[in-house]
Design an enzyme around this catalytic site. Structure first.
Site, PDB file in Angstrom:
ATOM      1  N   LYS A  91     -41.009  -3.554  -8.297  1.00  0.00           N
ATOM      2  CA  LYS A  91     -40.250  -4.746  -8.626  1.00  0.00           C
ATOM      3  C   LYS A  91     -39.330  -4.342  -9.764  1.00  0.00           C
ATOM      4  O   LYS A  91     -39.807  -3.959 -10.845  1.00  0.00           O
ATOM      5  CB  LYS A  91     -41.232  -5.830  -9.052  1.00  0.00           C
ATOM      6  N   TYR A 134     -44.070  -2.550 -11.809  1.00  0.00           N
ATOM      7  CA  TYR A 134     -43.211  -3.642 -12.273  1.00  0.00           C
ATOM      8  C   TYR A 134     -42.354  -3.107 -13.408  1.00  0.00           C
ATOM      9  O   TYR A 134     -42.842  -2.883 -14.523  1.00  0.00           O
ATOM     10  CB  TYR A 134     -44.115  -4.796 -12.723  1.00  0.00           C
TER      11      TYR A 134
HETATM   12  C1  LIG Z   1     -36.898 -11.634 -17.802  1.00  0.00           C
HETATM   13  C2  LIG Z   1     -37.369 -12.484 -16.661  1.00  0.00           C
HETATM   14  O1  LIG Z   1     -38.130 -13.385 -16.855  1.00  0.00           O
HETATM   15  N1  LIG Z   1     -36.917 -12.180 -15.468  1.00  0.00           N
HETATM   16  C3  LIG Z   1     -37.284 -12.923 -14.272  1.00  0.00           C
HETATM   17  C4  LIG Z   1     -36.047 -13.405 -13.541  1.00  0.00           C
HETATM   18  O2  LIG Z   1     -36.441 -14.170 -12.440  1.00  0.00           O
HETATM   19  C5  LIG Z   1     -35.190 -14.261 -14.474  1.00  0.00           C
HETATM   20  O3  LIG Z   1     -35.919 -15.375 -14.931  1.00  0.00           O
HETATM   21  C6  LIG Z   1     -33.957 -14.743 -13.742  1.00  0.00           C
HETATM   22  O4  LIG Z   1     -33.248 -13.647 -13.238  1.00  0.00           O
HETATM   23  C7  LIG Z   1     -33.050 -15.559 -14.665  1.00  0.00           C
HETATM   24  O5  LIG Z   1     -32.507 -14.741 -15.653  1.00  0.00           O
HETATM   25  C8  LIG Z   1     -38.111 -12.047 -13.363  1.00  0.00           C
HETATM   26  O6  LIG Z   1     -37.518 -10.801 -13.140  1.00  0.00           O
HETATM   27  C9  LIG Z   1     -39.472 -11.878 -13.975  1.00  0.00           C
HETATM   28  C10 LIG Z   1     -40.501 -11.982 -12.981  1.00  0.00           C
HETATM   29  O7  LIG Z   1     -40.267 -11.833 -11.828  1.00  0.00           O
HETATM   30  C11 LIG Z   1     -41.859 -12.315 -13.416  1.00  0.00           C
HETATM   31  O8  LIG Z   1     -42.048 -13.396 -13.897  1.00  0.00           O
HETATM   32  O9  LIG Z   1     -42.768 -11.537 -13.299  1.00  0.00           O
END
Ligand SMILES: CC(=O)N[C@@H]([C@@H](O)[C@H](O)[C@H](O)CO)[C@@H](O)CC(=O)C(=O)O
Length: 317
Positions: A174, A144
């Site tokens: 990921k 990740y």
């Molecule tokens: C920094 C962060 O939380 N990034 C999210 C994104 O889904 C993010 O919320 C989205 O792109 C909106 O900015 C994900 O990459 C994180 C994720 O998948 C997780 O919760 O493990």
């Protein structure tokens, strides 16, 4: 137990929120309802549990185990894949969580880099990942990569270098970052049976164009149906439609950013859209905005005022 050569992870994966009671205790009975919501209203069949969105790093090992058990148990026969994030600051805790995920029936595990005492180079991080993966050698293992949160600025491509020799169960990564050069280099390195999943929801189309096999993200909890249409449009070569859908997702995210988009706002958004009571964020997040604010505050600039453009089963049936 799943085998590392199990089904390739593709499509959308919801990075799940952790339901909490008002007192801050994990609220396990919500998880069965949450799974039904993802399947029935968003068409999302894969989950990533105890990651960033799930505030895994703010939970105790015991809480993470209970959550993993509940997601695996309630998701059995319903969800396609439950990936459990086991990364911690402590290698021993990560190994404990990896072993537990295997016992609980997870379909795969993932780990971030430790982020307080950071690995000095890619080889050191690979060694850490190897020792975590070795605790559950029969489970597919994913790295990740989320440099903005870990502060570990190593290129993901460097972390992948020769990783298959060190981690036989390695099945992909990921990639939650905006460096599309590094991302492209990962895609080009990975064999076709690995999964390269993109994690910046507002840039999903760019990730797909660069070769992502799917995506893991927080907004797929409540924008999953729209993001699935985006995937379909991309797969069928309808770039105009794919772009339109990506712009809609971007509108929602930039609207949430104006409200101070963090786990608290994101969780509240999911609660309001889904009708599920996910409770407050885990400490030490800022307090979320008052109920209703996310649906009734001014709309993104140039758009009509009203609820954010998401499917809402409570209102829309
Ligand atoms: C920094 C962060 O939380 N990034 C999210 C994104 O889904 C993010 O919320 C989205 O792109 C909106 O900015 C994900 O990459 C994180 C994720 O998948 C997780 O919760 O493990």
């Amino acid at each position: 137990m799943a085998s590392p050569v199990g089904k390739k992870l593709t499509g959308l994966v919801a990075a799940t929120f952790t339901p909490l009671t008002p007192e801050g205790e994990i609220n396990l009975p919500v998880i069965g309802l949450y799974i039904d919501y993802l399947l029935e209203h968003q068409g999302v069949r894969n989950v990533f549990v105890n990651g960033t969105t799930g505030e895994g790093m703010s939970l105790s090992v015991e809480e993470r185990k209970k959550l993993a058990e509940e997601w695996c148990g309630k998701g059995k026969g319903k969800l396609e894949q439950v990936i459990v994030h086991v990364g911690c600051m402590s290698l021993k805790d990560s190994q404990d969580l990896a072993r537990h995920a295997a016992e609980a029936g997870a379909d795969g595990i993932a780990a971030v880099s430790p982020s307080v005492f950071k690995p000095s180079d890619a080889g050191v991080l690979r060694q850490f990942l190897q020792e975590v993966a070795a605790a559950a050698p029969d489970l597919p293992f994913y790295y990740y990569h989320i440099p903005a949160l870990t502060g570990v600025s190593l290129l993901a491509r460097d972390v992948l270098d020769g990783i298959e020799k060190q981690i036989p169960s390695f099945r992909g990564l990921k990639f939650s970052g905006g460096d599309l050069l590094d991302f492209g280099q990962c895609v080009s390195y990975c064999p076709s049976d690995w999964s390269v999943l993109y994690g910046v929801d507002e840039q999903l189309l760019a990730g797909l164009a660069m070769g992502a096999n799917g995506a893991v993200g927080s907004t797929y909890n409540y924008l999953g149906s729209r993001a699935r249409s985006l995937l379909t449009a991309f797969e069928t070569g309808d770039l105009t439609q794919a772009r339109t859908l990506q712009f809609q997702v971007q509108d929602v995210i930039s609207y949430a950013v104006k409200l101070g988009f963090d786990v608290a706002v994101n969780k509240r958004l999911m609660s309001e859209v889904s009708g599920l009571d996910l409770g407050p964020p885990s400490a030490p997040e800022a307090l979320p905005p008052p109920p209703g604010r996310l649906h009734r505050a001014e709309a993104p600039r140039g758009r009509p005022a009203g609820p954010v453009p998401c499917q809402n089963p409570k209102r829309d049936g």
